[in-house]
Each structure stands twice: as C-alpha cells, then as structure tokens.
Design an enzyme around this catalytic site. Structure first.
Site, PDB file in Angstrom:
ATOM      1  N   ASP A  98       0.855  -1.193   0.000  1.00 35.03           N
ATOM      2  CA  ASP A  98       0.000   0.000   0.000  1.00 35.03           C
ATOM      3  C   ASP A  98       0.887   1.238   0.000  1.00 35.03           C
ATOM      4  O   ASP A  98       1.974   1.230   0.580  1.00 35.03           O
ATOM      5  CB  ASP A  98      -0.922   0.013   1.221  1.00 35.03           C
ATOM      6  CG  ASP A  98      -1.994  -1.068   1.161  1.00 35.03           C
ATOM      7  OD1 ASP A  98      -2.357  -1.469   0.042  1.00 35.03           O
ATOM      8  OD2 ASP A  98      -2.455  -1.506   2.234  1.00 35.03           O
ATOM      9  N   ASP A 125      -6.933  -1.463  -4.726  1.00 39.26           N
ATOM     10  CA  ASP A 125      -8.044  -1.122  -3.830  1.00 39.26           C
ATOM     11  C   ASP A 125      -8.992  -0.136  -4.504  1.00 39.26           C
ATOM     12  O   ASP A 125     -10.216  -0.232  -4.339  1.00 39.26           O
ATOM     13  CB  ASP A 125      -7.509  -0.520  -2.528  1.00 39.26           C
ATOM     14  CG  ASP A 125      -6.697  -1.521  -1.711  1.00 39.26           C
ATOM     15  OD1 ASP A 125      -6.983  -2.728  -1.821  1.00 39.26           O
ATOM     16  OD2 ASP A 125      -5.785  -1.086  -0.991  1.00 39.26           O
TER      17      ASP A 125
END
Length: 212
Positions: free
Chosen positions: A133, A149
């Site tokens: 991330d 995402d």
C-alpha cells in the site's frame, strides 16, 4: 436468407466469447498498471520518508499490509488467500453469465475492473506475504491503500448502483443459478419451432408429390 434460431444462438455465443476476451484484456491492462505502481512504490518509497503530494491531504507512503481492508485479519495468509480465491471464482462465474448485449457492456467492464483489483492484491500476498500500500489520505486519517483497492471500491460501488437503480429485476435474471440463461432458452425454443415447421413443410410437399 433467414437465420434460424440455432444460428442466432451460436452467433450470440460467439459474440459473448469475444466480450469475455475483451474483459480479459481490460483486466490484464489494469493488473499491469497495479503491479507497476507497486513496483515503483517498493523502489522509490520503501525505507524513505513519505512523499507529500498535497500538504496535509495526500501523501505517498510505503506500507506493508498483512491483513485485508482496514488492516483486518493481520497475519492470516492462508485464510485470506482461500477467501480471495473464492471471491475471484464467484466473480468469474457471474461474469461468464452476463449477457453480451449493449446495455450490459458497462457491467462487463466493471466486473473486469473488479477482477483486476482482486487479482492484483492476491499476487502480492503470494509473492510477498503482504500487500503493498502506498496512497495515504492524511486529511481524514484514512487507511493507506493502493491502485488495486481503488479498482475494487469503484467497481463494487458502480455495480451495486447499476443493479439496484438502473436494471430491472427481469433484466437481472442471468444472476440466478439456473443452468441456462433465459434468453438462450428462448432462442433454442424458437429454433426448435422453426425446425419443426420446416419438417412439416417438407412432409406436406412430399405428400403432394406422391399424390401427383
């Protein structure tokens, strides 16, 4: 020349196959984009301070997420992978059932986007045991996320809105677990009816010839 129902059925099957190929291409392109951004995050962000894009709002910050959304189920790799494979299998099943009609093309597109996001994060878990991330909305202290995402959230919300507010119930019959899609069953019935009529015509002509 008039096409019989069987010919129309096979024609639609061929077009549906082409739509699925298009879906696969879209998913592959988006998957490449997701993996590229994660590679760049590892190379340029890992071990370095966050890069501020908009002061107090948006930053690029390297984070290793060993759970799922909002960091749930940390260090539960086997469980997460099993759940992920099941979700992807269900999405693929319903994608194959979506008709190739023009009004459903947007459904094909966003299901391909959803698959790209799910597979992108699955690849990370298999390769690294975590998901990379790097996008951080510091303004609202939102959990750090990635491009995959974004694909998942945007496509899921769009599909929900389409199914709830755009399509009618009868248009979503393909989501049922019946073996044959309703429109295909209708086409087969039409083909059988026309084949039967053709047989009767041939029999009547044969009878007239015999009488003559």
């Amino acid at each position: 020349m008039r096409k019989n129902g069987r010919g129309t059925f096979h024609g639609r099957e061929t077009f549906h196959g082409r739509m699925l190929v298009t879906d696969a291409i879209i998913a592959a392109i988006l998957l490449f984009l997701d993996q590229l951004t994660k590679y760049l995050a590892i190379v340029h962000l890992k071990g370095n301070p966050a890069i501020v894009l908009i002061d107090g709002v948006l930053e690029l910050q390297y984070v290793e997420n060993r759970g799922i959304a909002f960091s749930l189920f940390q260090n539960r790799k086997i469980f997460i992978l099993a759940m992920g494979f099941c979700v992807i299998a269900v999405i693929l099943y319903f994608l194959c059932k979506v008709p190739a009609e023009k009004k459903f093309r947007i459904v094909h597109i966003f299901m391909a986007v959803l698959i790209a996001g799910a597979v992108g994060n699955m690849i990370d878990r298999i390769r690294f045991d975590f998901v990379v991330d790097f996008i951080s909305f510091v303004l609202i202290n939102y959990p750090v996320f990635n491009v995959a995402d974004c694909f998942i959230v945007v496509s899921a919300i769009t599909l929900f809105c389409l199914f709830m507010f755009v399509y009618k119930d009868e248009e979503l019959e393909f989501l049922s677990l019946k073996k044959m899609r309703p429109q295909h069953a209708e086409i087969l019935k039409e083909g059988q009816k026309e084949d039967g009529m053709g047989t009767l015509d041939r029999d009547s002509k044969s009878g007239e010839s015999g009488n003559g």
